[in-house]
Design a protein around this motif. Structure first.
Motif: not given
Length: 221
Positions: A52-57
């Motif tokens: 989820r954090e990677a996709m936000r970036i």
């Protein structure tokens, strides 16, 4: 022992690297819906929170579009981080060539499109940078970057403005290399003032000439 924050950051970086590699290799087509977070977590062997954090970036950089309640879609393949890495290693002459392409074109557009508010903001930025020009080089460069961004913004082309925001750190570094720590020539700063005067007069050719002279660090003819 590394902190939990550093470990999490490392896991996110690893996830980003794997996702960017898959995007670059064409695993998904532009506009295609990406696998769900659970599917990506299983494929990459990491937690859903890390995915989820990677996709936000990736969404922040514009590579991915997250549609609430629908999923994530691939928007592009050109990663702006790659462009930033390339720019950080450019030569002084490459920086000058790129500045000519961006800033000279921008100032010509600005001469036609500038508003009274643009002029006021440019003169305010000049006042701030002028206060540091002969004294604190780093503070001058920081203020000068505001001036040049305002200059490009006065062209009223959002793409040019955003491109210059990416490029501004290269401009700042080139200034550190060409401006002497002390006894900086007044005529170089005066070119900034003359450029704004040319914009106010809507003198496109003169504005472009002055801009080229500033970039090449030479007097205007």
């Amino acid at each position: 022992m590394p902190s939990a924050a550093l470990i999490k950051r490392s896991l996110v970086d690893q996830a980003l690297e794997q996702l960017r590699e898959r995007i670059g290799q064409g695993q998904w087509q532009l506009g295609e819906r990406l696998p769900t977070e659970p599917e990506l977590a299983q494929e990459l062997g990491i937690s859903r929170n890390t995915v989820r954090e990677a996709m936000r970036i990736l969404a922040f950089t514009g590579l991915v579009e997250v549609r609430q309640g629908d999923g994530s879609y691939l928007r592009g393949r050109a990663d702006p981080f790659d462009a930033l890495k390339a720019m950080s290693g450019c030569t002084l002459e490459h920086a000058r060539e790129t500045r000519r392409i961006i800033e000279v074109e921008a100032i010509m557009l600005a001469a036609e499109r500038r508003t009274e508010q643009d002029l006021a903001e440019l003169r305010t930025a000049l006042e701030h940078s002028g206060a540091h020009y002969h004294y604190d080089l780093e503070r001058y460069i920081a203020c000068d970057m505001v001036f040049h961004q305002r200059l490009v913004d006065a062209a009223h082309n959002p793409m040019l403005s955003q491109l210059y925001r990416y490029f501004s750190q290269v401009v700042a570094e080139s200034l550190r290399r060409v401006l002497a720590p002390e006894q900086r020539p007044q005529e170089v700063f005066d070119l900034h003032v003359q450029m704004v005067d040319a914009l106010e007069a809507r003198h496109t050719a003169l504005a472009a000439q002055l801009c080229r002279a500033l970039i090449d660090n030479r007097p205007a003819h």
